[in-house]
Write a protein that holds these residues in place. Structure first.
Motif, PDB file in Angstrom:
ATOM      1  N   ARG A 166      49.372  19.556  60.849  1.00  0.00           N
ATOM      2  CA  ARG A 166      50.829  19.699  60.825  1.00  0.00           C
ATOM      3  C   ARG A 166      51.303  20.947  61.563  1.00  0.00           C
ATOM      4  O   ARG A 166      52.446  21.362  61.372  1.00  0.00           O
ATOM      5  N   GLY A 168      52.259  21.844  64.626  1.00  0.00           N
ATOM      6  CA  GLY A 168      53.499  21.764  65.376  1.00  0.00           C
ATOM      7  C   GLY A 168      54.677  21.346  64.520  1.00  0.00           C
ATOM      8  O   GLY A 168      55.777  21.901  64.639  1.00  0.00           O
ATOM      9  N   GLN A 169      54.457  20.376  63.635  1.00  0.00           N
ATOM     10  CA  GLN A 169      55.528  19.887  62.773  1.00  0.00           C
ATOM     11  C   GLN A 169      56.041  20.980  61.849  1.00  0.00           C
ATOM     12  O   GLN A 169      57.252  21.159  61.689  1.00  0.00           O
ATOM     13  N   ARG A 172      58.034  23.777  63.716  1.00  0.00           N
ATOM     14  CA  ARG A 172      59.428  23.435  64.018  1.00  0.00           C
ATOM     15  C   ARG A 172      60.335  23.625  62.807  1.00  0.00           C
ATOM     16  O   ARG A 172      61.559  23.732  62.945  1.00  0.00           O
ATOM     17  N   GLN A 258      42.421  16.019  71.336  1.00  0.00           N
ATOM     18  CA  GLN A 258      43.731  15.788  71.952  1.00  0.00           C
ATOM     19  C   GLN A 258      44.369  17.061  72.506  1.00  0.00           C
ATOM     20  O   GLN A 258      45.450  17.009  73.102  1.00  0.00           O
ATOM     21  N   ARG A 261      48.453  18.359  72.095  1.00  0.00           N
ATOM     22  CA  ARG A 261      49.361  17.345  71.544  1.00  0.00           C
ATOM     23  C   ARG A 261      49.849  17.703  70.147  1.00  0.00           C
ATOM     24  O   ARG A 261      50.984  17.416  69.785  1.00  0.00           O
ATOM     25  N   VAL A 262      48.981  18.347  69.345  1.00  0.00           N
ATOM     26  CA  VAL A 262      49.357  18.652  67.963  1.00  0.00           C
ATOM     27  C   VAL A 262      50.509  19.658  67.901  1.00  0.00           C
ATOM     28  O   VAL A 262      51.189  19.758  66.880  1.00  0.00           O
ATOM     29  N   HIS A 264      53.193  19.374  69.613  1.00  0.00           N
ATOM     30  CA  HIS A 264      54.438  18.673  69.909  1.00  0.00           C
ATOM     31  C   HIS A 264      54.626  17.389  69.111  1.00  0.00           C
ATOM     32  O   HIS A 264      55.740  16.870  69.045  1.00  0.00           O
ATOM     33  N   GLU A 265      53.552  16.860  68.523  1.00  0.00           N
ATOM     34  CA  GLU A 265      53.669  15.620  67.764  1.00  0.00           C
ATOM     35  C   GLU A 265      52.599  15.545  66.684  1.00  0.00           C
ATOM     36  O   GLU A 265      51.620  16.294  66.717  1.00  0.00           O
ATOM     37  N   ARG A 266      52.816  14.671  65.735  1.00  0.00           N
ATOM     38  CA  ARG A 266      51.872  14.488  64.633  1.00  0.00           C
ATOM     39  C   ARG A 266      50.783  13.517  65.057  1.00  0.00           C
ATOM     40  O   ARG A 266      51.076  12.416  65.535  1.00  0.00           O
ATOM     41  N   ILE A 267      49.552  13.897  64.918  1.00  0.00           N
ATOM     42  CA  ILE A 267      48.413  13.044  65.245  1.00  0.00           C
ATOM     43  C   ILE A 267      47.847  12.484  63.950  1.00  0.00           C
ATOM     44  O   ILE A 267      47.564  13.240  63.010  1.00  0.00           O
TER      45      ILE A 267
END
Length: 291
Positions: A166, A168-169, A172, A258, A261-262, A264-267
């Motif tokens: 989490r 990146g999430q 934010r 990845q 990517r983590v 900017h988005e949830r993997i």
């Protein structure tokens, strides 16, 4: 004070890691486990969902008193009323101090949203998520010091994996769980994670990702091996926790592959992949050391 709805708590979301872990528990123990999980989610969500620290503190103080009242036979909330009843054998309700540890851990988050070093973060993780896993072990029938210790240590790895997944999430939302000392060690500034440039990761992000992945994986694998070395009865009892460990190992391996990517988005793993990993654990095919 939290509202006390008359409706029963919702079922654990199908396709989630907790869902597949729960499917690995004996049917008779699942209702008590669901009560614990739903209560834990209710309390742990307060620091993240209540914007006013004073209101959050009031809610947590209410829950602290509710736990005390519940163990005195006077529960008021649907999630604590089952404490007045006996838990299905071989499980039993976790000791009162493990319930209170969750409330105390969330109260600590209200005062500290940044960690200076790994030592303080580890201490908090063991006292909160670690205690939650130990409570689950109680409900699953584990009693030996070795089994309870393995469950508590698993909580550390699960917390580290959760923070990574989490990253990146949460950033934010203004939460950064990577200790300041680790950011400094890898020459990554807090603002580079809290406000990352679109499509661009911090210059030293790859090394930081490698470190965060390695730390979480090391603790998850160590807990997995500790569970695997328990006597057969306790090893089987803790199978749901082993499923959680296996799922998180697979998840953070995917995150590491990845790259940025983590940020900017949830993997997430697909439900089918989660089901297959959980099945391999139940059949004894999954080996943390080989992954």
């Amino acid at each position: 004070m939290p509202q006390t709805p008359n409706a029963p708590p919702p079922l654990i979301r199908p396709g989630s890691s907790l869902y597949y872990a729960m499917q690995s528990a004996p049917m008779a123990l699942r209702p008590a486990l669901q009560v614990w999980v739903h209560w834990w989610h209710e309390v742990s969500a307060i620091p993240l969902t209540v914007n006013d620290p004073g209101v959050a503190q009031t809610k947590l103080a209410w829950w602290h008193q509710e736990v005390l009242n519940s163990f005195d036979g006077k529960p008021a909330h649907p999630l604590t009323k089952p404490l007045a009843k006996s838990a299905p054998a071989p499980g039993q309700w976790p000791p009162k101090d493990l319930w209170l540890a969750q409330v105390d851990g969330m109260q600590a988050l209200l005062q500290q949203t940044r960690w200076l070093d790994e030592v303080s973060q580890k201490k908090h993780a063991l006292a909160s998520t670690g205690a939650a896993c130990e409570a689950a072990a109680h409900l699953l029938g584990a009693r030996s010091p070795a089994a309870l210790s393995a469950a508590r240590e698993l909580g550390l790895g699960l917390r580290q994996a959760h923070h990574l997944s989490r990253l990146g999430q949460d950033a934010r939302l203004g939460w950064l769980h990577t200790p300041v000392s680790i950011l400094q060690q890898h020459d990554v500034k807090a603002h580079e994670l809290l406000r990352p440039s679109p499509g661009q990761a911090p210059a030293h992000w790859p090394a930081l990702l490698t470190y965060l992945h390695a730390q979480a994986r090391q603790n998850l694998t160590a807990s997995w091996k500790a569970i695997a070395q328990l006597p057969r009865a306790e090893r089987q009892a803790l199978r749901p926790l082993a499923v959680l460990a296996a799922l998180q190992i697979a998840l953070i391996d995917e995150i590491a592959a990845q790259g940025e990517r983590v940020l900017h988005e949830r993997i997430m793993l697909t439900p089918l992949r989660k089901w297959w990993i959980a099945t391999q654990v139940r059949w004894g095919w999954f080996s943390a050391a080989e992954r």
